[in-house]
Write a protein that holds these residues in place. Structure first.
Motif, PDB file in Angstrom:
ATOM      1  N   GLY A 270       0.813  -1.211   0.000  1.00  0.00           N
ATOM      2  CA  GLY A 270       0.000   0.000   0.000  1.00  0.00           C
ATOM      3  C   GLY A 270       0.845   1.259   0.000  1.00  0.00           C
ATOM      4  O   GLY A 270       0.521   2.236  -0.680  1.00  0.00           O
ATOM      5  N   SER A 273       2.375   1.596  -3.525  1.00  0.00           N
ATOM      6  CA  SER A 273       1.339   1.930  -4.496  1.00  0.00           C
ATOM      7  C   SER A 273       0.918   3.393  -4.374  1.00  0.00           C
ATOM      8  O   SER A 273       0.728   4.082  -5.384  1.00  0.00           O
ATOM      9  CB  SER A 273       0.140   1.006  -4.273  1.00  0.00           C
ATOM     10  N   TRP A 274       0.777   3.884  -3.142  1.00  0.00           N
ATOM     11  CA  TRP A 274       0.374   5.285  -2.949  1.00  0.00           C
ATOM     12  C   TRP A 274       1.438   6.235  -3.500  1.00  0.00           C
ATOM     13  O   TRP A 274       1.119   7.226  -4.166  1.00  0.00           O
ATOM     14  CB  TRP A 274       0.145   5.563  -1.468  1.00  0.00           C
ATOM     15  N   GLU A 278       0.979   9.014  -6.434  1.00  0.00           N
ATOM     16  CA  GLU A 278       1.337  10.425  -6.216  1.00  0.00           C
ATOM     17  C   GLU A 278       2.344  10.910  -7.260  1.00  0.00           C
ATOM     18  O   GLU A 278       2.231  12.026  -7.772  1.00  0.00           O
ATOM     19  CB  GLU A 278       1.938  10.603  -4.823  1.00  0.00           C
ATOM     20  N   GLY A 289       1.968  11.079   2.052  1.00  0.00           N
ATOM     21  CA  GLY A 289       1.354  10.086   1.177  1.00  0.00           C
ATOM     22  C   GLY A 289       1.828   8.684   1.490  1.00  0.00           C
ATOM     23  O   GLY A 289       1.036   7.732   1.498  1.00  0.00           O
ATOM     24  N   THR A 292       0.074   7.581   4.586  1.00  0.00           N
ATOM     25  CA  THR A 292      -1.334   7.289   4.306  1.00  0.00           C
ATOM     26  C   THR A 292      -1.477   5.969   3.566  1.00  0.00           C
ATOM     27  O   THR A 292      -2.390   5.176   3.841  1.00  0.00           O
ATOM     28  CB  THR A 292      -1.956   8.424   3.481  1.00  0.00           C
ATOM     29  N   GLY A 293      -0.584   5.709   2.617  1.00  0.00           N
ATOM     30  CA  GLY A 293      -0.602   4.432   1.908  1.00  0.00           C
ATOM     31  C   GLY A 293      -0.337   3.259   2.828  1.00  0.00           C
ATOM     32  O   GLY A 293      -0.931   2.187   2.676  1.00  0.00           O
ATOM     33  N   SER A 321      -4.597   1.402  -2.520  1.00  0.00           N
ATOM     34  CA  SER A 321      -4.116   2.784  -2.471  1.00  0.00           C
ATOM     35  C   SER A 321      -4.645   3.654  -3.607  1.00  0.00           C
ATOM     36  O   SER A 321      -5.091   4.780  -3.363  1.00  0.00           O
ATOM     37  CB  SER A 321      -2.582   2.814  -2.435  1.00  0.00           C
ATOM     38  N   CYS A 324      -8.327   4.451  -2.678  1.00  0.00           N
ATOM     39  CA  CYS A 324      -8.443   5.423  -1.588  1.00  0.00           C
ATOM     40  C   CYS A 324      -7.933   6.797  -2.010  1.00  0.00           C
ATOM     41  O   CYS A 324      -8.504   7.826  -1.622  1.00  0.00           O
ATOM     42  CB  CYS A 324      -7.671   4.936  -0.359  1.00  0.00           C
ATOM     43  N   TYR A 325      -6.882   6.822  -2.815  1.00  0.00           N
ATOM     44  CA  TYR A 325      -6.360   8.098  -3.308  1.00  0.00           C
ATOM     45  C   TYR A 325      -7.415   8.821  -4.130  1.00  0.00           C
ATOM     46  O   TYR A 325      -7.632  10.036  -3.982  1.00  0.00           O
ATOM     47  CB  TYR A 325      -5.111   7.849  -4.147  1.00  0.00           C
ATOM     48  N   CYS A 346     -10.210   6.756   3.669  1.00  0.00           N
ATOM     49  CA  CYS A 346      -9.204   5.732   3.956  1.00  0.00           C
ATOM     50  C   CYS A 346      -9.823   4.501   4.606  1.00  0.00           C
ATOM     51  O   CYS A 346      -9.631   3.384   4.132  1.00  0.00           O
ATOM     52  CB  CYS A 346      -8.114   6.321   4.855  1.00  0.00           C
TER      53      CYS A 346
END
Length: 444
Positions: A270, A273-274, A278, A289, A292-293, A321, A324-325, A346
Motif C-alpha cells: 500500500g 502503491s500510494w 502520487e 502520502g 497514508t498508503g 491505495s 483510496c487516493y 481511507c
C-alpha cells in the motif's frame, strides 16, 4: 488448561492494540491545522476515557453477553463485568494439579505432559482486547469533524455510538452462532473490516455532513502542520496493528503468524502503491502520502489477514491505495463533503475493498465457512456473502448514526458545531484554553 504462552501472546497483542489510539492522536494531530492540533488530539484521547468506561459498564455485555443465539445483540448478563472475578476463580480451579509422565523421548529425555493439553488463556483478556478494538474504532470517527465540532457534543455522540452501534455490530459479526453477519450471512471478517473500518469511516462521513463544512472549505488549501507527527502516528499504528491482526486468531499459532506476515506485506504494498500514484498525479511522492498508503494497506488486509496467502496480501495493498487516493483527492471534491482528515476515504473505502477482496482471495481451507475465495473455487457464494455483509453493515450504521447525530444535535441547541469566531480563532484556545506551540516571548 491455562497456557502461559497463549496468555502472554494475547496480553502483548492487547497492549499493542491499546497503543494504536495514542498513535492515532499523533497521526491526526499532525494532519490538522496548527491552531487545532490540541483539539484534534484530545478528541482522540477522550475516546480512551469514554470507551474505557462504557465498554466495561455495558459494551462488553451488549456485544458478547448472552449465549450467542441472538442476531443483533449479545445480552445484559455481563453488565459491569460482574462475573469476571467469579469466572477467573473458576478457570484457576479448573487447572489440573497433577501431570502425566510419558515415556522417554527419542533423545532419552523425559517428556512431561499436562493431563489437559489444550492451550488456553484467561477469558478476562478478551474483555480488554475487545475494549481496545472499540477504543480505536471510536477514535477514528473524530478525524472527520476536526476543527469545527463542539467537544461536548462529540463526547455525547461517541458515548451513545459505542453502545448502540459498535457493540451490536461486533455481535452481528463475531457474537456467536446466531450472529447475523458472521453466521447467518456467512461473511468473513478476520479482524474488523466491517466492525472497525467501515463502521468508523462511514460514521465519520455522516457526522461531518451533519456538522457542516469548515469555513473556507474548497477555497483554502489545508496542509498537514507537522509531518513528523504524521509519521510518528503512522508508525505507532503500524506497530500496534500487528497485535490487532495477529491477536485476532486468539492463539499463538500458524494462522497468527500468517496474519502477521500478511499485515507487513499489504502495508508495504500500500505504501509503494500510494507513492507511485502520487508520482504519476502530482509529480512528487510525499512522506504524508507514504504514511497514508501504509495505513490504507493495513486497512485493506484487516478483514482478510488470516484468510489469504502473502502474494494476495501484496495484491490487495497494491489495489487499495489508488482507490483510496481517488476517493480522497477526487470523489470528496466532486461530492462536496468535508471529511477533514479522510476517515471515510481511507477507512470506510479501504474496508469495503478489503471485504470484497476477501471473497476473491480467501484460501478455502482457512475459511470459517464452507466456502472459499472465487479464484480458488470458481464459486461466487463467499463473494456474495461478503458483499451482503458489507451492505448490512452500511445500512445498520447509517440509520443508527444519523439518528444519534440528530438527537445530539437537538440536545445541543440545534447545532453540533462551534460558532464562527471560535472556529476562526482555533479550537485549541477556544475549547481547551491551551496551545500546542505557545509563544513565551523568551520566558520559559
Amino acid at each position: 488448561m491455562l497456557d502461559s504462552g497463549s496468555t502472554g501472546f494475547m496480553m502483548i497483542c492487547t497492549m499493542l492494540v491499546l497503543l494504536m489510539t495514542p498513535g492515532l492522536a499523533f497521526f491526526y494531530g499532525g494532519l490538522s491545522r496548527r491552531k487545532n492540533v490540541v483539539n484534534t488530539m484530545v478528541m482522540v484521547f477522550v475516546a480512551i476515557g469514554i470507551v474505557g468506561v462504557t465498554w466495561i459498564v455495558a459494551g462488553w455485555s451488549f456485544a458478547y453477553g448472552g449465549d450467542g443465539s441472538l442476531p443483533f445483540f449479545g445480552g445484559i448478563d455481563q453488565i459491569g463485568c460482574l462475573s469476571v472475578v467469579t469466572d477467573l476463580i473458576a478457570e484457576a480451579e479448573s487447572v489440573p494439579d497433577t501431570f502425566a509422565v510419558a515415556s522417554a523421548g527419542a533423545g532419552g529425555e523425559t517428556l512431561v505432559l499436562a493431563e489437559d493439553a489444550a492451550a488456553a488463556y484467561p477469558s478476562i483478556i478478551n474483555i480488554v482486547f475487545q475494549l481496545a478494538f472499540a477504543m480505536i474504532t471510536t477514535a477514528i470517527i473524530t478525524g472527520a469533524v476536526a476543527g469545527r465540532m463542539k467537544f461536548g457534543a462529540l463526547c455525547v455522540f461517541l458515548t451513545v455510538w459505542v453502545l448502540i452501534v459498535y457493540a451490536p455490530l461486533a455481535h452481528m459479526v463475531w457474537g456467536g452462532e446466531g450472529s447475523l453477519i458472521g453466521k447467518m450471512i456467512g461473511a468473513l471478517d478476520f479482524a474488523g473490516g466491517d466492525v472497525v473500518h467501515i463502521s468508523s469511516g462511514l460514521t465519520g462521513l455522516i457526522l461531518c455532513i451533519l456538522v457542516g463544512k469548515r469555513k473556507g472549505f474548497g477555497m483554502l488549501n489545508y496542509r498537514p502542520h507537522n509531518v513528523p507527527f504524521v509519521v510518528l502516528g503512522a508508525t505507532l499504528l503500524w506497530f500496534g496493528w500487528f497485535g490487532f491482526n495477529a491477536g485476532s486468531e486468539f492463539a499463538a499459532d500458524g494462522v497468527a503468524a500468517l496474519a502477521l506476515l500478511n499485515t507487513v506485506a499489504a502495508s508495504a504494498a500500500g505504501l509503494i502503491s500510494w507513492m507511485i500514484v502520487e508520482r504519476m498525479k502530482v509529480g512528487k511522492p510525499t512522506l504524508v502520502g507514504a504514511a497514508t498508503g501504509l495505513v490504507a494497506g493495513l486497512v485493506v488486509i484487516t478483514p482478510a489477514a488470516g484468510f489469504v496467502e502473502p502474494w494476495a496480501a501484496i495484491v490487495m495493498g497494491l489495489i487499495v491505495s489508488p482507490i483510496c487516493y481517488f476517493a480522497i483527492s477526487r470523489a470528496k471534491k466532486a461530492i462536496g463533503y468535508d471529511d477533514a482528515l479522510d476517515a471515510f476515504g481511507c477507512h470506510c473505502v479501504g474496508g469495503i475493498v478489503g471485504g470484497i477482496l476477501t471473497g476473491v482471495f480467501c484460501v478455502p481451507e482457512l475459511s470459517w465457512t464452507d466456502f472459499g475465495g472465487l479464484i480458488y473455487t470458481g464459486d461466487l457464494s463467499l463473494l456474495g456473502s461478503q458483499v451482503l455483509g458489507i451492505l448490512v453493515t452500511i445500512v445498520f450504521v447509517v440509520i443508527l448514526s444519523v439518528l444519534i447525530g440528530l438527537i445530539v444535535k437537538v440536545l445541543f441547541k440545534g447545532s453540533l458545531r462551534v460558532d464562527d469566531d471560535q472556529e476562526a480563532q482555533g479550537l485549541d484556545v477556544a475549547s481547551h484554553g491551551e496551545s500546542a506551540y505557545p509563544a513565551y516571548l523568551g520566558l520559559d
